[in-house]
Scaffold this active site. Structure first.
Site, PDB file in Angstrom:
ATOM      1  N   SER A  42       0.815  -1.211   0.000  1.00 30.65           N
ATOM      2  CA  SER A  42       0.000   0.000   0.000  1.00 30.65           C
ATOM      3  C   SER A  42       0.851   1.264   0.000  1.00 30.65           C
ATOM      4  O   SER A  42       0.364   2.325  -0.373  1.00 30.65           O
ATOM      5  CB  SER A  42      -0.922   0.009   1.218  1.00 30.65           C
ATOM      6  OG  SER A  42      -0.173  -0.084   2.408  1.00 30.65           O
ATOM      7  N   ASP A 354      -3.379   8.225   7.736  1.00 28.35           N
ATOM      8  CA  ASP A 354      -4.610   7.520   8.126  1.00 28.35           C
ATOM      9  C   ASP A 354      -4.388   6.443   9.183  1.00 28.35           C
ATOM     10  O   ASP A 354      -5.249   5.600   9.388  1.00 28.35           O
ATOM     11  CB  ASP A 354      -5.279   6.899   6.886  1.00 28.35           C
ATOM     12  CG  ASP A 354      -4.390   5.863   6.207  1.00 28.35           C
ATOM     13  OD1 ASP A 354      -3.264   5.614   6.711  1.00 28.35           O
ATOM     14  OD2 ASP A 354      -4.808   5.299   5.189  1.00 28.35           O
ATOM     15  N   HIS A 357      -0.625   4.722   6.714  1.00 33.91           N
ATOM     16  CA  HIS A 357       0.118   5.320   5.602  1.00 33.91           C
ATOM     17  C   HIS A 357       0.532   6.750   5.917  1.00 33.91           C
ATOM     18  O   HIS A 357       0.004   7.371   6.840  1.00 33.91           O
ATOM     19  CB  HIS A 357      -0.753   5.269   4.345  1.00 33.91           C
ATOM     20  CG  HIS A 357      -1.295   3.904   4.089  1.00 33.91           C
ATOM     21  ND1 HIS A 357      -2.601   3.562   4.369  1.00 33.91           N
ATOM     22  CD2 HIS A 357      -0.690   2.775   3.666  1.00 33.91           C
ATOM     23  CE1 HIS A 357      -2.785   2.280   4.095  1.00 33.91           C
ATOM     24  NE2 HIS A 357      -1.642   1.771   3.678  1.00 33.91           N
TER      25      HIS A 357
END
Ligand SMILES: *[C@@H]1O[C@H](CO)[C@@H](O)[C@H](O)[C@H]1NC(C)=O
Ligand SMILES: *[C@@H]1O[C@H](CO)[C@@H](O)[C@H](O)[C@H]1NC(C)=O
Length: 386
Positions: A42, A354, A357
């Site tokens: 991610s 968040d 990340h």
């Protein structure tokens, strides 16, 4: 040791080349890569996961405020704006990488195979080791390299590995492998493994990354950046989820006193990075025709957490900008992207976006260090494809 902003790096590079005469125009600056191929999790997904998981009820990354800072819309990137891989593409004067799974894109200047939840180890490994929480999709590095090969077949014709055009194209492309590892350890831990058990799998995770790098080198890659993993113990998600267990294990050693990060989780990341850096060093000897860059993802993030204000990050560095409250502003039930989650007013004053990340501002800092060499060896801008 603050990395210079990218524009300054490029200019000073020109100046240095200008004053040394012979190297002024040849080799050129910045490096002239034809394309970038990126593999990872991610931390470098530019939109694959939202395509792959289309049809699932709710994907946070597909909703505002994701993407708001730079793109003004969600792009599938798990951040408020650009990721490190985007800043690398910009510095190399290449387009931002299209996600491979979004068909009908122009892949002539590269493609991104990185995907949320991307692991070094295959799903079968997690199933074999009874990790209850297995990756939801088949998206390991091996799978991503399979996607890469299918793209080569589509764009460069046939399966002829010796095709001159194909080798030429790959020899002048930049390959970025990683981040890998973070998802592997997260799946093991959330599947009930202890930190000690997770640590015992580090050599296998690193070995899987190396196998991937070797496959790419055997395909013809000549410039490969291998990224380490960031300090997992400083993530709001980890601080929320694993702190109780860490305190129960040993309250006096659970937290790093200077930063407030979870020490043993950071130790796991450091052990991973140490083995990976050694492995990259060994591969340099094995593949002298390939330039292998080790990119440190740990040090720049750890520095931002330790001395945020020095680099313009004025908010508490262990708190997420976007989230559903709590000490670290992370709550999986009120995740960023849900209407009930709140977003800070100035994301660039936060390190974390968040809970898992990073913000665009933090990625810019990391990418700057990889490009100019403060956090990568050798620096990406020093590579000179023939
Ligand atoms: C495949 O490689 C061989 C050996 O280099 C070459 O003779 C042949 O023309 C290639 N075929 C294609 C389709 O590129
Ligand atoms: C916790 O860590 C400290 C420092 O390493 C050590 O002295 C102590 O014995 C540990 N306590 C437990 C319960 O393991």
């Amino acid at each position: 040791m603050k990395p210079l902003p990218l524009t300054i790096v490029v200019f000073s590079c020109l100046l240095i080349h200008g004053t040394t005469g012979a190297s002024c125009s040849d080799p050129p600056c910045p490096p002239r890569f034809n394309s970038i191929f990126s593999f990872g999790s991610s931390y470098s997904d530019t939109g694959n996961f939202v395509v792959q998981s289309a049809g699932l009820p709710f994907i946070p990354f597909n909703h505002s405020p994701y993407g708001d800072t730079f793109f003004r819309r969600p792009t599938g990137r798990p951040s408020d704006g650009r990721l490190a891989i985007d800043f690398i593409a910009e510095a190399l004067a290449l387009p931002l990488l299209p996600p491979f799974l979004a068909r009908e894109q122009d892949f002539s200047r590269g493609a991104n195979f990185a995907i949320v939840g991307g692991t070094a180890l295959d799903v079968d490994f997690f199933l074999r080791h009874n990790a209850a929480s297995v990756p939801p999709f088949r998206s390991s590095l091996r799978v991503q390299i399979g996607w890469f090969r299918s793209l080569l077949r589509q764009t460069l014709g046939g399966t002829n590995a010796t095709s001159a055009a194909r080798r030429e194209h790959l020899a002048t492309s930049l390959f970025v492998v990683g981040e890998f590892g973070g998802s592997d350890y997260r799946f093991l831990l959330s599947g009930g493994k202890t930190l000690e058990e997770a640590k015992s799998f580090v050599p296998e995770v690193v070995h899987a990354i190396c196998r991937g790098v070797e496959k790419l080198v055997e395909e013809g890659a000549r410039y490969v950046v291998v990224s380490g993993t960031p300090p997992a113990g400083c993530l709001p998600m980890a601080l929320t989820r694993y702190a109780a267990a860490a305190v129960a294990a040993n309250a006096s050693t659970a937290y790093d006193r200077r930063t407030g990060c979870l020490r043993r989780l950071n130790g796991l990341a450091q052990y991973h990075n140490w083995l990976l850096r050694e492995a990259v060093r060994r591969m340099r000897g094995k593949y002298p025709a390939t330039k292998l860059v080790y990119a440190d993802f740990y040090k720049p993030v750890a520095l931002l957490v330790r001395r945020p204000a020095k680099f313009g990050f004025t908010q508490q560095p262990l708190e997420a900008c976007c989230g559903g409250g709590g000490r670290y502003n992370y709550n999986p039930q009120l995740a960023c992207g849900l209407p009930s989650a709140a977003t800070c007013s100035v994301p660039s004053s936060y390190v974390n976006w968040d809970g898992i990340h990073f913000t665009e501002a933090a990625y810019k800092f990391v990418a700057g260090g990889w490009l100019n060499g403060v956090y990568a060896y050798p620096s990406i801008l020093s590579l000179q494809p023939q």
